[in-house]
Design a protein around this motif. Structure first.
Motif, PDB file in Angstrom:
ATOM      1  N   LYS A  45       0.837  -1.207   0.000  1.00 11.85           N
ATOM      2  CA  LYS A  45       0.000   0.000   0.000  1.00 11.85           C
ATOM      3  C   LYS A  45       0.868   1.251   0.000  1.00 11.85           C
ATOM      4  N   SER A  46       1.940   1.236   0.784  1.00 10.28           N
ATOM      5  CA  SER A  46       2.855   2.375   0.839  1.00 10.28           C
ATOM      6  C   SER A  46       3.498   2.615  -0.521  1.00 10.28           C
ATOM      7  N   TYR A  47       3.892   1.540  -1.203  1.00 15.31           N
ATOM      8  CA  TYR A  47       4.489   1.662  -2.536  1.00 15.31           C
ATOM      9  C   TYR A  47       3.486   2.251  -3.526  1.00 15.31           C
ATOM     10  N   LEU A  48       2.255   1.768  -3.483  1.00 17.86           N
ATOM     11  CA  LEU A  48       1.231   2.271  -4.404  1.00 17.86           C
ATOM     12  C   LEU A  48       0.917   3.740  -4.133  1.00 17.86           C
ATOM     13  N   LEU A  49       0.877   4.140  -2.855  1.00 15.89           N
ATOM     14  CA  LEU A  49       0.608   5.538  -2.526  1.00 15.89           C
ATOM     15  C   LEU A  49       1.754   6.439  -2.973  1.00 15.89           C
ATOM     16  N   LYS A  50       2.996   5.958  -2.847  1.00 13.35           N
ATOM     17  CA  LYS A  50       4.139   6.755  -3.290  1.00 13.35           C
ATOM     18  C   LYS A  50       4.098   6.931  -4.810  1.00 13.35           C
ATOM     19  N   LYS A  51       3.742   5.852  -5.509  1.00  8.43           N
ATOM     20  CA  LYS A  51       3.639   5.917  -6.964  1.00  8.43           C
ATOM     21  C   LYS A  51       2.548   6.913  -7.383  1.00  8.43           C
ATOM     22  N   GLU A  52       1.398   6.871  -6.709  1.00  8.84           N
ATOM     23  CA  GLU A  52       0.298   7.789  -7.001  1.00  8.84           C
ATOM     24  C   GLU A  52       0.696   9.228  -6.672  1.00  8.84           C
ATOM     25  N   ASN A  53       1.421   9.422  -5.566  1.00 14.71           N
ATOM     26  CA  ASN A  53       1.869  10.748  -5.183  1.00 14.71           C
ATOM     27  C   ASN A  53       2.821  11.323  -6.233  1.00 14.71           C
ATOM     28  N   ASP A  54       3.728  10.493  -6.735  1.00 13.46           N
ATOM     29  CA  ASP A  54       4.646  10.956  -7.785  1.00 13.46           C
ATOM     30  C   ASP A  54       3.875  11.355  -9.042  1.00 13.46           C
ATOM     31  N   ARG A  55       2.842  10.571  -9.384  1.00 11.10           N
ATOM     32  CA  ARG A  55       2.040  10.873 -10.566  1.00 11.10           C
ATOM     33  C   ARG A  55       1.290  12.206 -10.383  1.00 11.10           C
ATOM     34  N   LEU A  56       0.728  12.405  -9.188  1.00 10.10           N
ATOM     35  CA  LEU A  56      -0.003  13.649  -8.931  1.00 10.10           C
ATOM     36  C   LEU A  56       0.942  14.845  -8.897  1.00 10.10           C
ATOM     37  N   ASN A  57       2.150  14.658  -8.373  1.00  9.90           N
ATOM     38  CA  ASN A  57       3.119  15.748  -8.358  1.00  9.90           C
ATOM     39  C   ASN A  57       3.517  16.145  -9.774  1.00  9.90           C
ATOM     40  N   SER A  58       3.632  15.182 -10.675  1.00  8.31           N
ATOM     41  CA  SER A  58       3.980  15.526 -12.057  1.00  8.31           C
ATOM     42  C   SER A  58       2.817  16.265 -12.721  1.00  8.31           C
ATOM     43  N   MET A  59       1.575  15.919 -12.372  1.00  9.49           N
ATOM     44  CA  MET A  59       0.425  16.654 -12.904  1.00  9.49           C
ATOM     45  C   MET A  59       0.396  18.064 -12.328  1.00  9.49           C
ATOM     46  N   ASN A  60       0.781  18.222 -11.072  1.00  6.78           N
ATOM     47  CA  ASN A  60       0.751  19.511 -10.397  1.00  6.78           C
ATOM     48  C   ASN A  60       1.716  20.490 -11.062  1.00  6.78           C
ATOM     49  N   THR A  61       2.852  20.022 -11.546  1.00  5.81           N
ATOM     50  CA  THR A  61       3.802  20.926 -12.197  1.00  5.81           C
ATOM     51  C   THR A  61       3.230  21.441 -13.511  1.00  5.81           C
ATOM     52  N   THR A  62       2.458  20.627 -14.220  1.00  2.00           N
ATOM     53  CA  THR A  62       1.862  21.111 -15.465  1.00  2.00           C
ATOM     54  C   THR A  62       0.782  22.143 -15.169  1.00  2.00           C
ATOM     55  N   ILE A  63       0.065  21.992 -14.070  1.00  2.00           N
ATOM     56  CA  ILE A  63      -0.951  22.973 -13.688  1.00  2.00           C
ATOM     57  C   ILE A  63      -0.278  24.290 -13.316  1.00  2.00           C
ATOM     58  N   GLU A  64       0.835  24.223 -12.594  1.00  4.73           N
ATOM     59  CA  GLU A  64       1.555  25.439 -12.222  1.00  4.73           C
ATOM     60  C   GLU A  64       2.064  26.169 -13.457  1.00  4.73           C
ATOM     61  N   GLU A  65       2.517  25.423 -14.464  1.00  2.00           N
ATOM     62  CA  GLU A  65       2.991  26.059 -15.696  1.00  2.00           C
ATOM     63  C   GLU A  65       1.847  26.795 -16.391  1.00  2.00           C
ATOM     64  N   GLU A  66       0.642  26.214 -16.357  1.00  6.54           N
ATOM     65  CA  GLU A  66      -0.505  26.878 -16.966  1.00  6.54           C
ATOM     66  C   GLU A  66      -0.876  28.140 -16.188  1.00  6.54           C
ATOM     67  N   ASN A  67      -0.707  28.104 -14.876  1.00  5.32           N
ATOM     68  CA  ASN A  67      -1.042  29.271 -14.051  1.00  5.32           C
ATOM     69  C   ASN A  67      -0.049  30.411 -14.258  1.00  5.32           C
ATOM     70  N   GLU A  68       1.146  30.122 -14.694  1.00  8.50           N
ATOM     71  CA  GLU A  68       2.154  31.161 -14.897  1.00  8.50           C
ATOM     72  C   GLU A  68       1.989  31.885 -16.230  1.00  8.50           C
ATOM     73  N   LYS A  69       1.128  31.384 -17.101  1.00  8.04           N
ATOM     74  CA  LYS A  69       0.905  32.051 -18.385  1.00  8.04           C
ATOM     75  C   LYS A  69       0.214  33.394 -18.142  1.00  8.04           C
ATOM     76  N   PRO A  70       0.488  34.376 -18.976  1.00  9.51           N
ATOM     77  CA  PRO A  70      -0.168  35.680 -18.771  1.00  9.51           C
ATOM     78  C   PRO A  70      -1.679  35.563 -18.981  1.00  9.51           C
ATOM     79  N   TYR A  71      -2.414  36.413 -18.279  1.00 12.40           N
ATOM     80  CA  TYR A  71      -3.874  36.376 -18.354  1.00 12.40           C
ATOM     81  C   TYR A  71      -4.340  36.824 -19.731  1.00 12.40           C
TER      82      TYR A  71
END
Length: 68
Positions: A30-56
């Protein structure tokens, strides 16, 4: 004749060890699966941050209710 023999104690200890080993393996999995899911969500989070940095961009220019 003793009430509890050495064989009984060993049998109970083996059963307890097997049960706790099973729970430990489930916990590690379970710990391994949660770490894998956390890594996947963190990689998605960086793409969201890049979209937020675009000018309005004002999207109401072409809308009939937008603007003046």
């Amino acid at each position: 004749m003793p009430l509890i023999t050495q064989i009984d104690i060993v049998t109970v200890l083996i059963i307890v060890v097997v049960i706790f080993s099973f729970l430990l393996i489930l916990g590690v999995r379970k710990s391994y699966l949660l770490k894998k899911e956390n890594d996947r969500l963190n990689s998605m989070n960086t793409t969201i941050e890049e979209e937020n940095e675009k000018p309005y961009k004002d999207f109401t220019d072409g809308h009939m209710y937008g603007g003046n």
